[in-house]
Write an enzyme that holds these catalytic residues in place. Structure first.
Site, PDB file in Angstrom:
ATOM      1  N   ASP A  61       0.884  -1.167   0.000  1.00 43.78           N
ATOM      2  CA  ASP A  61       0.000   0.000   0.000  1.00 43.78           C
ATOM      3  C   ASP A  61       0.921   1.216   0.000  1.00 43.78           C
ATOM      4  O   ASP A  61       1.575   1.503   1.008  1.00 43.78           O
ATOM      5  CB  ASP A  61      -0.860  -0.046   1.265  1.00 43.78           C
ATOM      6  N   VAL A  62       0.995   1.927  -1.124  1.00 46.43           N
ATOM      7  CA  VAL A  62       2.055   2.937  -1.256  1.00 46.43           C
ATOM      8  C   VAL A  62       1.898   4.114  -0.299  1.00 46.43           C
ATOM      9  O   VAL A  62       2.860   4.837  -0.059  1.00 46.43           O
ATOM     10  CB  VAL A  62       2.183   3.478  -2.711  1.00 46.43           C
ATOM     11  N   TYR A 155      -6.304  15.609  -7.901  1.00 51.17           N
ATOM     12  CA  TYR A 155      -5.354  14.915  -8.793  1.00 51.17           C
ATOM     13  C   TYR A 155      -4.307  15.880  -9.339  1.00 51.17           C
ATOM     14  O   TYR A 155      -3.107  15.586  -9.345  1.00 51.17           O
ATOM     15  CB  TYR A 155      -6.161  14.295  -9.936  1.00 51.17           C
ATOM     16  N   LYS A 159      -0.322  15.562  -8.770  1.00 57.55           N
ATOM     17  CA  LYS A 159       0.623  15.366  -9.875  1.00 57.55           C
ATOM     18  C   LYS A 159       1.514  16.602 -10.052  1.00 57.55           C
ATOM     19  O   LYS A 159       2.682  16.479 -10.434  1.00 57.55           O
ATOM     20  CB  LYS A 159      -0.137  15.056 -11.168  1.00 57.55           C
TER      21      LYS A 159
HETATM   22  N1  LIG Z   1      -4.896   5.908 -17.795  1.00 56.70           N
HETATM   23  C1  LIG Z   1      -4.637   7.173 -18.053  1.00 56.70           C
HETATM   24  O1  LIG Z   1      -5.240   7.777 -18.945  1.00 56.70           O
HETATM   25  C2  LIG Z   1      -3.596   7.909 -17.258  1.00 56.70           C
HETATM   26  C3  LIG Z   1      -3.222   9.176 -17.713  1.00 56.70           C
HETATM   27  C4  LIG Z   1      -2.266   9.891 -17.018  1.00 56.70           C
HETATM   28  C5  LIG Z   1      -1.673   9.341 -15.903  1.00 56.70           C
HETATM   29  N2  LIG Z   1      -2.041   8.107 -15.467  1.00 56.70           N
HETATM   30  C6  LIG Z   1      -1.374   7.595 -14.276  1.00 56.70           C
HETATM   31  O2  LIG Z   1      -0.887   6.317 -14.528  1.00 56.70           O
HETATM   32  C7  LIG Z   1      -0.793   5.594 -13.305  1.00 56.70           C
HETATM   33  C8  LIG Z   1      -1.381   4.209 -13.529  1.00 56.70           C
HETATM   34  O3  LIG Z   1      -2.758   4.326 -13.806  1.00 56.70           O
HETATM   35  P1  LIG Z   1      -3.504   3.324 -14.803  1.00 56.70           P
HETATM   36  O4  LIG Z   1      -4.026   4.121 -15.905  1.00 56.70           O
HETATM   37  O5  LIG Z   1      -2.635   2.171 -15.076  1.00 56.70           O
HETATM   38  O6  LIG Z   1      -4.761   2.920 -13.915  1.00 56.70           O
HETATM   39  P2  LIG Z   1      -5.053   1.628 -13.054  1.00 56.70           P
HETATM   40  O7  LIG Z   1      -6.229   1.984 -12.219  1.00 56.70           O
HETATM   41  O8  LIG Z   1      -5.099   0.438 -13.915  1.00 56.70           O
HETATM   42  O9  LIG Z   1      -3.744   1.482 -12.138  1.00 56.70           O
HETATM   43  C9  LIG Z   1      -3.572   2.153 -10.939  1.00 56.70           C
HETATM   44  C10 LIG Z   1      -3.024   1.154  -9.944  1.00 56.70           C
HETATM   45  O10 LIG Z   1      -2.730   1.796  -8.718  1.00 56.70           O
HETATM   46  C11 LIG Z   1      -3.063   0.903  -7.677  1.00 56.70           C
HETATM   47  N3  LIG Z   1      -3.263   1.631  -6.425  1.00 56.70           N
HETATM   48  C12 LIG Z   1      -4.249   2.504  -6.099  1.00 56.70           C
HETATM   49  N4  LIG Z   1      -4.105   2.922  -4.842  1.00 56.70           N
HETATM   50  C13 LIG Z   1      -2.997   2.290  -4.348  1.00 56.70           C
HETATM   51  C14 LIG Z   1      -2.339   2.298  -3.088  1.00 56.70           C
HETATM   52  N5  LIG Z   1      -2.780   3.037  -2.066  1.00 56.70           N
HETATM   53  N6  LIG Z   1      -1.252   1.534  -2.957  1.00 56.70           N
HETATM   54  C15 LIG Z   1      -0.781   0.780  -3.973  1.00 56.70           C
HETATM   55  N7  LIG Z   1      -1.359   0.726  -5.181  1.00 56.70           N
HETATM   56  C16 LIG Z   1      -2.474   1.483  -5.353  1.00 56.70           C
HETATM   57  C17 LIG Z   1      -4.331   0.224  -8.152  1.00 56.70           C
HETATM   58  O11 LIG Z   1      -4.536  -0.981  -7.460  1.00 56.70           O
HETATM   59  C18 LIG Z   1      -4.024   0.023  -9.627  1.00 56.70           C
HETATM   60  O12 LIG Z   1      -3.381  -1.200  -9.862  1.00 56.70           O
HETATM   61  C19 LIG Z   1      -1.511   6.438 -12.263  1.00 56.70           C
HETATM   62  O13 LIG Z   1      -0.583   7.091 -11.447  1.00 56.70           O
HETATM   63  C20 LIG Z   1      -2.294   7.437 -13.080  1.00 56.70           C
HETATM   64  O14 LIG Z   1      -2.495   8.640 -12.405  1.00 56.70           O
HETATM   65  C21 LIG Z   1      -2.985   7.373 -16.123  1.00 56.70           C
END
Ligand SMILES: NC(=O)c1ccc[n+]([C@@H]2O[C@H](COP(=O)([O-])OP(=O)(O)OC[C@H]3O[C@@H](n4cnc5c(N)ncnc54)[C@H](O)[C@@H]3O)[C@@H](O)[C@H]2O)c1
Length: 255
Positions: A61-62, A155, A159
């Site tokens: 859990d980060v 958010y 970020k």
């Molecule tokens: N998908 C997009 O369009 C997008 C765009 C910009 C940035 N991001 C960033 O990319 C990263 C990954 O997102 P994604 O798109 O793969 O979505 P996703 O929801 O598939 O992945 C996010 C992951 O974070 C994990 N997570 C959440 N809270 C946590 C915690 N407290 N401890 C440990 N793990 C935790 C979740 O279990 C999940 O596996 C994120 O930081 C997100 O902000 C995504």
């Protein structure tokens, strides 16, 4: 990258899972950190091994200091000190305005997307001790680090703060050969964008705002992560690299 020890947070899905697989294809040893979806982490680990790497799964859990410490200690005891940290764990914006946002929502987002980056970075660095030699931290940030959206104060603040954390870490750790960079994706098709994945009409509406005409794939972000962690990027640190098909360039259009 052969044999390098790579930790990927949020490795059970989306960009984290794709990064884990891509490092596996480089024959790295990948520790797949997961929050609650053990099955998802196991699927990622299988994909890493099929791609040619080694894998282990670790619950983390980060936003919890003790949990982060335990996860890193588990990896160190089995494999040794990590060479690369890819921090992909994160939550999406709440979608509510500041007027409507509860303190609990604000804190949950900041704890995960910003404090989580601090805790995982710090534990990665302390695990390395005084070692020198190439190592890399990558944080998956977002174009919303600088392109704000109404309903995204939690958010965008997290970020945006992550940008300054990355830049500060970069100058602190450069003398030890540890490079620290941020990847700033636009719209990527992952569970975070579940509605766009499930509803093609909604997806097309959003994609019309992207100059390249389509959303990105997690594997495309993963390719960038592998490059930034590699020796080919050995002089890149403190960078925030946008990967968005041109989306963020459209900010000033329309008014
Ligand atoms: N998908 C997009 O369009 C997008 C765009 C910009 C940035 N991001 C960033 O990319 C990263 C990954 O997102 P994604 O798109 O793969 O979505 P996703 O929801 O598939 O992945 C996010 C992951 O974070 C994990 N997570 C959440 N809270 C946590 C915690 N407290 N401890 C440990 N793990 C935790 C979740 O279990 C999940 O596996 C994120 O930081 C997100 O902000 C995504």
């Amino acid at each position: 990258m052969v044999g390098r020890l790579v930790i990927v947070t949020g490795g059970e899905s989306g960009i984290g899972a794709a990064c884990a697989q891509a490092f596996g294809a480089e024959r790295a040893r990948v520790a797949v950190y997961y929050h609650s979806d053990k099955d998802g982490a196991d699927r990622t680990a299988d994909a890493v091994v099929r791609a040619g790497g080694e894998a282990m799964t670790v619950q983390a859990d980060v936003d919890d200091e003790a949990s982060v410490d335990h996860a890193f200690t588990t990896v160190e005891q089995r494999w040794g000190v990590a060479d690369v940290l890819v921090n992909s764990a994160g939550l999406n914006m709440s979608g509510v305005t500041v007027r409507e946002m509860t303190l609990a929502q604000w804190q949950r987002l900041l704890d995960t997307d910003l404090t989580g980056a601090f805790l995982t970075s710090r534990r990665f660095l302390n695990g390395r001790g005084d070692r020198t030699g190439d190592a890399a931290i990558l944080h998956i940030s977002s174009i919303h680090a600088y392109a704000v959206r109404a309903g995204g104060a939690d958010y965008c603040a997290a970020k945006g703060g992550l940008s300054n954390l990355v830049e500060t870490l970069a100058i602190e750790e450069a003398p030890r050969g540890i490079r620290v960079n941020a990847i700033e994706p636009g719209m990527i098709l992952t569970p975070m964008n579940a509605k766009a994945q499930e509803d093609p009409v909604y997806r097309r509406t959003l994609e019309q705002n992207i100059p390249m005409g389509r959303a990105g794939h997690a594997s495309e972000v993963a390719d960038l992560a592998v490059f930034l962690a590699s020796d080919q990027a050995r002089y890149i640190t403190g960078a925030r690299i946008v990967i968005d098909g041109g989306l963020s360039l459209m900010q000033a259009l329309g008014a």
